[in-house]
Design an enzyme around this catalytic site. Structure first.
Site, PDB file in Angstrom:
ATOM      1  N   LYS A 204     -63.184 -31.141 -20.365  1.00  0.00           N
ATOM      2  CA  LYS A 204     -61.854 -30.732 -20.795  1.00  0.00           C
ATOM      3  C   LYS A 204     -62.004 -29.825 -22.005  1.00  0.00           C
ATOM      4  CE  LYS A 204     -57.433 -32.407 -22.430  1.00  0.00           C
ATOM      5  NZ  LYS A 204     -56.519 -33.539 -22.546  1.00  0.00           N
ATOM      6  N   ARG A 214     -47.386 -29.710 -23.958  1.00  0.00           N
ATOM      7  CA  ARG A 214     -47.049 -30.322 -25.256  1.00  0.00           C
ATOM      8  C   ARG A 214     -45.549 -30.199 -25.531  1.00  0.00           C
ATOM      9  NH1 ARG A 214     -52.552 -28.131 -28.288  1.00  0.00           N
ATOM     10  NH2 ARG A 214     -53.974 -29.213 -26.859  1.00  0.00           N
ATOM     11  N   LYS A 227     -57.583 -29.326 -31.450  1.00  0.00           N
ATOM     12  CA  LYS A 227     -58.362 -30.415 -30.854  1.00  0.00           C
ATOM     13  C   LYS A 227     -59.824 -30.023 -30.654  1.00  0.00           C
ATOM     14  CE  LYS A 227     -54.280 -32.545 -28.719  1.00  0.00           C
ATOM     15  NZ  LYS A 227     -53.750 -33.302 -27.550  1.00  0.00           N
ATOM     16  N   GLU A 243     -71.617 -33.174 -20.070  1.00  0.00           N
ATOM     17  CA  GLU A 243     -70.455 -34.068 -20.169  1.00  0.00           C
ATOM     18  C   GLU A 243     -70.258 -34.838 -18.867  1.00  0.00           C
ATOM     19  OE1 GLU A 243     -68.484 -35.125 -22.369  1.00  0.00           O
ATOM     20  OE2 GLU A 243     -68.339 -33.708 -24.022  1.00  0.00           O
ATOM     21  N   LYS A 258     -60.828 -29.073 -16.554  1.00  0.00           N
ATOM     22  CA  LYS A 258     -59.503 -28.706 -17.031  1.00  0.00           C
ATOM     23  C   LYS A 258     -59.606 -27.724 -18.182  1.00  0.00           C
ATOM     24  CE  LYS A 258     -55.632 -30.942 -19.173  1.00  0.00           C
ATOM     25  NZ  LYS A 258     -55.195 -32.086 -19.875  1.00  0.00           N
ATOM     26  N   SER A 284     -50.434 -26.816 -17.316  1.00  0.00           N
ATOM     27  CA  SER A 284     -49.054 -26.375 -17.564  1.00  0.00           C
ATOM     28  C   SER A 284     -48.946 -24.875 -17.826  1.00  0.00           C
ATOM     29  CB  SER A 284     -48.489 -27.162 -18.744  1.00  0.00           C
ATOM     30  OG  SER A 284     -49.293 -26.983 -19.897  1.00  0.00           O
ATOM     31  N   TYR A 323     -48.442 -29.089 -11.054  1.00  0.00           N
ATOM     32  CA  TYR A 323     -46.996 -29.318 -11.154  1.00  0.00           C
ATOM     33  C   TYR A 323     -46.282 -28.749  -9.941  1.00  0.00           C
ATOM     34  CZ  TYR A 323     -48.572 -30.487 -15.736  1.00  0.00           C
ATOM     35  OH  TYR A 323     -49.271 -31.086 -16.744  1.00  0.00           O
TER      36      TYR A 323
HETATM   37  C1  PBG Z   1     -53.404 -35.449 -23.188  1.00  0.00           C
HETATM   38  C2  PBG Z   1     -53.305 -34.420 -22.124  1.00  0.00           C
HETATM   39  C3  PBG Z   1     -53.039 -33.047 -22.265  1.00  0.00           C
HETATM   40  C4  PBG Z   1     -52.943 -32.545 -20.978  1.00  0.00           C
HETATM   41  C5  PBG Z   1     -53.182 -33.606 -20.091  1.00  0.00           C
HETATM   42  N1  PBG Z   1     -53.429 -34.759 -20.831  1.00  0.00           N
HETATM   43  C6  PBG Z   1     -52.754 -32.220 -23.458  1.00  0.00           C
HETATM   44  C7  PBG Z   1     -53.788 -32.009 -24.478  1.00  0.00           C
HETATM   45  O1  PBG Z   1     -54.949 -32.378 -24.327  1.00  0.00           O
HETATM   46  O2  PBG Z   1     -53.411 -31.467 -25.516  1.00  0.00           O
HETATM   47  C8  PBG Z   1     -52.610 -31.115 -20.640  1.00  0.00           C
HETATM   48  C9  PBG Z   1     -52.057 -30.888 -19.283  1.00  0.00           C
HETATM   49  C10 PBG Z   1     -51.418 -29.574 -19.073  1.00  0.00           C
HETATM   50  O3  PBG Z   1     -51.416 -28.663 -19.915  1.00  0.00           O
HETATM   51  O4  PBG Z   1     -50.838 -29.427 -17.979  1.00  0.00           O
HETATM   52  N2  PBG Z   1     -54.618 -35.659 -23.769  1.00  0.00           N
END
Ligand code: PBG
Length: 335
Positions: A204, A214, A227, A243, A258, A284, A323
């Site tokens: 990720k 968010r 992050k 990982e 991701k 998203s 989505y």
């Molecule tokens: C939470 C999480 C996130 C997403 C999925 N689980 C956001 C992040 O890590 O800030 C993002 C999913 C998306 O953007 O569709 N840890």
């Protein structure tokens, strides 16, 4: 791989022969998207009969549990096999330590319970990370500007346990703490849940494409800093394999990459290297880009969407979190 020795082959070789008609194009098509490849993420809010639009994700809504159950029924009837749930935690329940995550009566646990009671045929995936529950919007515990690893992992184990007790079929840690998969696996096994599946967000990345998510879970205003001390650097590819190797050795059953589309090289490398069930998250921001372009008349949404999903499959993904799953399912069903 094929050995290409065709340099002077024209006119004997004509690639267009196999593209000339729909029937032959279908016959030689290498990969295809099926409705059973799709996982549909849903945002859950408190209340009854509540449905809220998310401006940065046109076509996606936050749903109260009752309406989410209706949505799950529709998804099931279209052939979607799994749903991923994300809670929108009310601001007054967010704390510095995100303790609501471990509350067995929290929104996500109630949603899981309702789903398994009403639509048991659909697999339910829950996210393990503290960001929906913390006032600072981070996935872990924060002390003096540092995200604490081992202390966070303890809280994540509790979070995973309450979700599993509520009926979740698949636990999906998205927090990127070190050692969390092994700790969650051991915790679930000790509690008698040795058959609960773990889908780890193994690779990720610290991505700008999570912005609309968010907004959806209302963690954006909260987030202090970024992050990057736990999510991966987008410039790194071989690190993703490390990982994935670690998460698999700690007991992950399936892994995820991701974001999705900009990271298809990682999807391919992971699938080819490990041969394990590999999922990609069409996140998203990727969804928002498609919708925004379509809203401007710059792209045709149905065809751009189906092409996008086909590319995930071609890269080697076994399944796609998107989505647009419900839109794709309707298109695949000819509806
Ligand atoms: C939470 C999480 C996130 C997403 C999925 N689980 C956001 C992040 O890590 O800030 C993002 C999913 C998306 O953007 O569709 N840890």
């Amino acid at each position: 791989m094929t050995n290409f020795k065709y340099f002077d082959a024209f006119p004997a070789v004509r690639m267009r022969r196999l593209r000339a008609q729909p029937w032959i194009r279908d016959l030689v098509q290498e990969t295809r998207v099926s409705v059973t490849d799709l996982i549909w993420p849903l945002f859950i809010i408190e209340g009854t009969g509540v449905r809220e639009d998310i401006p940065s994700m046109p076509g996606v809504q936050r749903l109260s549990i009752d309406l989410a159950v209706d949505a799950a029924r529709e998804a099931r009837d279209l052939g979607i096999r799994a749903i991923a749930l994300f809670p929108v935690t009310p601001a007054h329940k967010k704390t510095e330590d995100g303790r609501e995550a471990g509350n067995s009566e929290n929104l996500i646990c109630r949603a899981v319970y309702a789903m398994k009671k009403n639509v048991p045929e659909v697999g339910i995936i829950t996210d393990v990370a503290l960001d929906p529950y913390t006032t600072h919007g981070h996935d872990g515990l924060l002390r003096d500007g540092v995200i604490l690893n081992d202390e966070t992992v303890e809280v994540l184990c509790r979070q995973a346990l309450v979700q599993t007790q509520a009926g979740a079929d698949v636990i999906a840690p998205s927090d990127m703490m070190d050692g969390r998969v092994g700790a969650i696996r051991a915790g679930l096994d000790r509690a008698g849940f040795s058959n609960t599946i773990i889908l780890s967000y193994a690779a990720k990345y610290a991505s700008a494409f999570y912005g609309p998510f968010r907004d959806a879970v209302q963690s954006k205003g909260c987030l202090t800093g970024d992050k990057k001390t736990y999510q991966m650097n987008p410039g790194n590819g071989t690190e993703a394999l490390r990982e994935v190797a670690l998460d698999l050795s700690e007991g992950a059953d399936m892994v995820m990459v991701k974001p999705g589309l900009p990271y298809l090289d990682i999807v391919r490398d992971v699938k080819q290297t490990f041969g394990v069930p590999t999922f990609a998250y069409h996140v998203s921001g990727e969804y928002a880009m498609l919708r925004a372009a379509a809203a401007n008349g710059w792209l045709d949404y149905p065809s751009a969407l189906m092409e996008t999903l086909a590319c995930f499959k071609r890269a080697g993904a076994d399944g796609i979190l998107t989505y647009a799953a419900i839109d794709a399912a309707r298109l695949l069903a000819g509806k």
